[in-house]
Design a protein around this motif. Structure first.
Motif: not given
Length: 1309
Positions: A244-268
């Motif tokens: 559920i946590v991963v789903k919320f994070i991925l569904h709330s991504i926008s085009a401008s911050d996709a790289n940064e969010v994906v990078s943080d998610l990969r680390k954690k």
């Protein structure tokens, strides 16, 4: 208690369908509340009976409103109604009936055909579950979702959040998940903030809170804030809540911050720990199996969430494909998910990224093992199979092994269907006809058979189908194929025994064929089959089965012997294959018979005279045992060549001796004392003075003598193979002497071959067709009479430089025809020599060898000394270079051509192909100290020579041949080092230990070996001493090879950026000396362009700050170059000259554009806004400096790419930074405007000069320039400064325009 009352506001309306007034025993006692409900159409019941409704729900509501309004006590009647309701629901049974659906009063009522829920206006905090399992609080909360109207939503939200703070955890979850359906849209933002705060306090509510937040309508900024808070809880969240946590994070991504969010998610997102946790649970008591299953399901759900996100959100898939650093299990799984989608772009992107990461060493076998271990991978099997096929077919040899790892993991981890698909795919690879692909596929099948014999035996029928494609396989591949099939047929598992008869049929058919090619296949297959049967025989416990297999082995060997007796080539191949088999298994009964057969066929006792008629006078030659000249033995070579004996041929001499030697080694554990007489025994040949009159001999005599030399050399080569590993000094001396005999005979052979045009040597490698060997063309060329004014054309050879031709010019039509003799090089004849084993290179370690020769009274008569000379050194190094080029040099896989090529490049490497590249590299590292010693000796030789001759290389008395040999040895040594350190295997982590040992050897040549050092320390020591560079300044001709060796050493291991920069600076300083020497030799500038880009590019790749490094080169190095003399270079950057300027310019523009492309786009709320703005200012300044250089050196710049990156990534940052940093943004735009003007001038220059190469880029560049203008206008409009923008016209100018200002250039921004 919380009251939520709906005030009646509808108009009065006449009611119908009222219930009867008759009292019923099971009805609730009368009260204001009960009376009003009965008048409106609802009858309340007692006990387990449901309440009844006689009218529609809407009609009931309107009637109730009307009755309340018509009452004389209105509005006080409302309070009495509520009090009655409170009194009524104090009874749990009555409360239960109110919460359950009402039933129609009678089946005949047409308006009450379904059950209706009564409208509840009161919510009680109860913690009661009825006897029938009814959850009362949950039912109450559900009623709130159906309220028609709420008077105060804000107060309702506050009361609900108060309930959350005190209610049990189950009720809290129910309340939170119902909030989006209860609240109105205006309350969503405030509620999201409260839920975000609650999420930080209580992680148990993570799932309901995220579920509610996903359904709330909140702003982008607030969503980013909430996502950041949720991201911080990823590492601590419960495993079952992770999807559920991963789903919320991925569904709330926008085009401008996709790289940064994906990078943080990969680390954690650490799925590896989740899998380990589930495995630990599974290993514990059986009562916890449900928990371990739930853990695996949670991991699978996380993957499904990621799969859904990357499928339907392009920005997420693109962001994940841009991962550049360390790779994790999640990244590998995402690549499989991307490849499993139907989009071709995602498939290609996943394949491209996988190849790049494997090539860079970011994805290794250990990571693949973790991915397949503990994850649900079965659904991605089609993608795994497709990726493995693509990697195995790749021309890049660095990624091919990883495709094999994927095949092995897929076979091990999946079910029988997948295993069958894996085997079928590998069989397809084998039948493809691509040599490299076939080798890897056969190797994988052999590994699977050895590791999973039971599973592979079920698919033996698929592997057997390869027998139909044997014509496309080379000998080594045929060996592996029959070894594979034999292991399946005669393995311990009986599932594959059904192919035994098929194999016997195929082998007998091939052996009985009259075609040499098929007979050769039969011999190879039969010997490999014997090896598998012998291995099975050794593992049998039953005596009867043991004897049965022994009978099968001997019968098959006798069949092969009888079928090969009629052909000397077949017999020689049979001996070679048996010798190869002896290196892997035991055939003890053969030893004694082999020894007796060899002595009978090829060895004779020496007597006073040699009887027989021969083409040349017989003579005993090359006897190393002078004291045994009488009564000794000799190899009967010349008589065998002269006699026509069918079963004894000199063609089998070397092969038979190799078999004999390996039998002796096997029996006596490496001791060759029984046959050591063959090392020093002479040969019955003829006097070598025949070479002086070779031109007077007949053609048959010349060819006979050439064959005699070939047989003699091959005998000596096989003798060296046999005794090169012996440690006795006397035997070492004899081995070196035999090498001297070989080099001497090779010089005689060159003379004879030059006089024997069209001669075909006897075969020495019998596992190939004679047509596959590259036969040298005629060694002489006749110069025909040429026409007037035309010259004689020089014959062009494929070897390129191995033959030296003489060109002549015919100035007269009457000039007579002249025959031009051509020198002969044995490099084209090496397939006709026996292959030297890798162990022969041990002879390079031999120093000065000596022995004392005793007289008859056992007194020392004389002392004999032997050492490697230049000829022997060159001979061994040439062979070593060929072996390293074949084994370590990565060659791209190529498909088999339609017309088969005559020359087979694998001829002569049969023994080497049985060793892996790692083994060959390890052996070279073992010889590295010896190679360095020889290299230093060569260098000292030339230094001494130049000192003695005072720099005059062509002085009188110079032995030119010796100097040529020493020069060749020097070059070959450098080439060996270059090939060794260029091996791509050093980039693999498992080979780091091997590389470290090699670097230790190089470092020890500078200082004494001390404490253990890291790879970086060893490289740094090499940089300080310039191991392979500074020691060879005196030999400019080979300095480029030295630099290649040094760069290979430095770049074959991942060092820190500082170490790489130090290395590159060292190489650049060495290159400056090299280029200065080249300029003195008037070398063409193309060599400069070939050498200099690599260190400069590597330096910028590993610099800590690329922008600063580019500014240093462009701001310091280039001005120094412009102020220097015409042929001079920059003082700070010695390799930067006018010849290399374009190379530097291209590298700097490319690296600058790539560096800004990695910058994240600007966002409205960005804590690093000032830092990003400063970075863009530096990048624009560097770009301006480089663009202005175009005035000096016109060049097709990369300005459009930088401009596009600025529009895409830089302008969004300026949009949000303009108000806070107005001056900085204005300065940046003005600087960039100057660069765009220069780009505009370049467009005009290309049209004026009619430069087609530049004109092709003009339309795209013009479009980008227009986009920049309008983008700046949009930025100013967004910040309400549109009056600061006005548009002017730029005049068309060329690159020679002066720096004077134009009226249209002022105050554009």
């Amino acid at each position: 208690m919380l009251f939520c009352y709906i005030y009646p506001e509808s108009k009065k309306r006449k009611s119908t369908g009222m219930p009867s007034k008759a009292a019923v025993s099971d009805q609730v006692p009368d009260s204001v509340f009960v009376h009003m409900l009965q008048e409106s159409g609802v009858i309340l019941r007692l006990g387990n009976m449901s309440n009844e409704i006689a009218v529609d729900q809407v009609v009931f509501q309107k009637r109730l409103q009307q009755h309340l309004r018509k009452d004389s006590r209105y509005p006080s009647i409302i309070q009495e109604f509520i009090s009655g309701f409170e009194t009524h629901i104090e009874d749990p049974e009555k409360l239960r009936n109110c919460l359950l659906p009402c039933v129609p009063r009678s089946a005949g009522d047409g308006d009450a055909r379904y059950c209706l829920k009564i409208m509840v206006w009161l919510l009680l905090l109860v913690e009661v579950v009825g006897e029938d399992g009814l959850n009362i609080p949950r039912v109450i909360i559900n009623q709130l979702k159906w309220l028609d109207r709420v008077v105060d939503f804000k107060d309702l939200a506050n009361k609900l959040m108060q309930l959350v703070s005190v209610a049990p955890i189950e009720i809290q979850r129910d309340i939170i998940t119902s909030l989006p359906e209860i609240l109105e849209d205006s309350q969503h933002g405030d509620m999201a903030r409260e839920l975000n705060a609650l999420l930080q306090e209580n992680t148990q509510l993570t799932v309901p809170i995220l579920d509610a937040l996903s359904s709330l309508n909140i702003s982008t900024a607030l969503l980013a804030e909430v996502r950041g808070a949720v991201m911080s809880t990823v590492s601590a969240v419960q495993l079952e809540d992770l999807p559920i946590v991963v789903k919320f994070i991925l569904h709330s991504i926008s085009a401008s911050d996709a790289n940064e969010v994906v990078s943080d998610l990969r680390k954690k997102l650490e799925l590896e720990q989740c899998v380990v946790f589930s495995m630990l649970q599974a290993s514990q008591s059986s009562g916890k199996n449900k928990k371990s299953t739930a853990s695996k399901d949670s991991v699978a759900l996380v993957l499904e969430v990621i799969k859904s996100a990357v499928r339907f959100q392009k920005t997420i898939s693109e962001a994940w494909l841009k991962v550049s650093r360390s790779f994790t299990v999640v990244d590998v799984l995402v690549l499989l998910i991307l490849h499993s989608t139907n989009a071709n772009q995602s498939r290609r992107g996943a394949e491209r990224v996988l190849r790049a990461k494997v090539r860079a060493g970011l994805i290794q076998e250990s990571l693949l093992n973790k991915t397949f271990k503990g994850y649900v991978m079965r659904g991605y099997f089609p993608s795994i199979l497709a990726l493995a096929q693509g990697l195995l077919r790749s021309p890049d040899c660095c990624v091919v092994p990883f495709g094999g790892h994927m095949y092995k993991q897929a076979f091990t981890a999946f079910d029988s269907y997948c295993q069958q698909e894996v085997v079928g795919s590998l069989v397809t690879h084998v039948c493809s006809g691509v040599s490299g692909e076939v080798d890897v596929a056969l190797e994988l099948l052999c590994e699977l058979v050895s590791q999973k014999p039971t599973e592979m035996s079920q698919y033996a029928v698929f592997v057997k189908g390869i027998l139909d494609y044997m014509e496309n396989l080379n000998p080594q591949q045929i060996r592996r194929l029959f070894h594979l099939l034999s292991s399946l047929a005669f393995g311990h598992d009986k599932h594959g025994s059904h192919i035994q008869d098929d194999m016997h049929i195929v082998i007998r058919k091939q052996l009985s064929s009259a075609v040499p090619k098929y007979k050769r296949i039969g011999i190879i297959g039969a010997v490999m089959m014997v090896g598998s049967m012998g291995a099975r025989r050794c593992g049998l416990q039953s005596l009867s089965k043991h004897c049965f297999f022994l009978l099968l082995v001997t019968t098959l060997l006798e069949l092969v012997r009888s079928c090969s007796e009629g052909s000397a080539e077949a017999a020689a191949l049979y001996y070679d294959e048996l010798a190869n088999l002896l290196q892997t298994c035991k055939l003890d009964p053969l030893v004694q018979s082999v020894l007796e057969d060899f002595q009978e066929d090829f060895v004779v006792d020496l007597g006073p005279e040699i009887a027989g008629l021969f083409p040349f006078p017989a003579s005993v030659m090359y006897n190393l045992d002078e004291d045994e000249s009488q009564g000794g033995i000799a190899v009967n070579l010349l008589p065998l060549m002269s006699q026509d004996v069918l079963h004894v041929s000199p063609l089998c001499l070397s092969s038979f001796f190799r078999l004999l030697r390996l039998c002796e080694e096997e029996q006596h554990h490496g001791d060759l004392e029984e046959i050591d007489a063959l090392l020093g025994c002479p040969l019955i040949l003829t006097d070598m003075e025949v070479v002086e009159r070779v031109e007077s001999l007949s053609k048959a005599e010349r060819e006979f003598f050439c064959s005699l030399l070939f047989y003699t050399i091959n005998w000596f080569r096989e003798v060296v193979n046999a005794f090169c590993k012996q440690t006795d000094p006397e035997m070492k001396m004899k081995v070196v002497t035999r090498l001297q005999n070989i080099t001497y005979l090779q010089t005689l052979l060159e003379t004879c071959l030059a006089a024997s045009p069209g001669y075909t040597p006897p075969l020495a490698n019998f596992d190939c067709e004679s047509a596959e060997v590259l036969f040298p063309i005629s060694s002489t060329a006749s110069a025909k009479k040429a026409k007037k004014g035309k010259g004689i054309r020089c014959i062009q050879e494929a070897a390129g430089g191995d033959f030296h031709f003489l060109q002549s010019q015919d100035h007269s039509e009457k000039e007579k025809e002249k025959e031009v003799k051509v020198g002969v090089s044995l490099s084209l004849y090496w397939p006709f020599f026996r292959e030297l084993d890798v162990e022969v290179m041990n002879v390079l370690q031999c120093g000065l060898l000596s022995r004392s020769i005793l007289d008859t009274e056992l007194h020392s008569k004389v002392r004999e000394e032997v050492q490697l000379g230049p000829s022997e050194l060159v001979f061994l190094l040439e062979d070593m270079c060929r072996k390293l080029d074949f084994s370590l040099t990565a060659a791209p896989a190529k498909k088999a051509p339609f017309l088969k090529v005559k020359a087979d490049k694998t001829v002569g490497f049969s023994h080497l192909r049985q060793k892996s590249s790692k083994d060959v590299a390890a052996y070279c590292i073992q010889l590295l100290p010896t190679l360095c010693t020889h290299l230093e000796n060569c260098h000292n030789h030339f230094q001494t020579f130049l000192t003695e001759k005072q720099g005059v290389v062509d002085a009188l008395g110079v032995d030119v041949k010796e100097q040529q040999l020493m020069s060749s040895a020097y070059q070959l040594l450098l080439q060996v080092l270059h090939t060794t350190f260029s091996w791509s295997g050093f980039s693999q982590p498992e080979q780091r230990v091997l590389l470290k040992s090699a670097l230790k050897v190089l470092a020890s040549r500078l200082k004494e070996e001390g404490t253990d050092q890291t790879l970086e320390q060893l490289i740094s020591r090499g940089q300080e001493g310039r191991i392979c560079c500074s020691s060879f300044y005196g030999c400019i001709l080979y300095l480029s090879v030295c630099l290649s060796v040094y760069l290979s050493v430095c770049l074959s291991v991942c060092l820190s950026c500082l170490s790489i920069c130090l290395v590159c600076l060292s190489v650049l300083s060495v290159l400056s000396v090299y280029l200065s020497c080249l300029s003195c030799l008037s070398v063409r500038p193309s060599i400069h362009l070939f050498i200099s880009p690599s260190p400069c590019s590597i330096y910028l790749d590993h610099a800590d700050d690329v922008l600063k490094a580019v500014e240093e080169i462009a701001g310091e190095g280039i001005p120094e170059l412009m102020n220097a003399a015409k042929d001079a270079s920059s003082r700070s950057w010695p390799t930067l000259s006018r010849q290399t300027f374009l190379v530097y310019y291209k590298v700097m523009m490319t690296k600058l554009e790539k560096s800004v492309r990695k910058l994240p786009p600007g966002k409205q709320t960005d804590s690093r806004e000032s830092e990003k703005l400063l970075t863009w200012s530096l990048a624009v300044r560097d770009f301006h400096i480089l663009i202005n250089l175009v005035k000096v050196e016109a060049h097709n710049s990369y300005g459009r790419l930088f401009l596009e990156s600025f529009l895409k990534l830089g302008m969004p940052l300026l949009d949000y930074s303009f108000k806070k940093h107005k001056e900085d943004v204005q300065s940046l735009l003005k600087t960039f405007q100057l660069s765009t003007r220069q780009l505009h001038h370049m467009c005009g220059h290309s049209k004026i000069q009619q430069d087609t190469a530049l004109t092709n880029h003009v339309p795209a560049l013009k479009k980008s320039l227009e986009q920049f203008v309008y983008r700046v206008k949009a930025m100013l409009t967004l910040n309400q400064c549109q009056e600061a923008f006005w548009l002017g016209n730029l005049k068309n100018r060329d690159l020679k325009v002066s720096n004077g200002t134009n009226s249209a250039f002022h105050n554009v921004f």
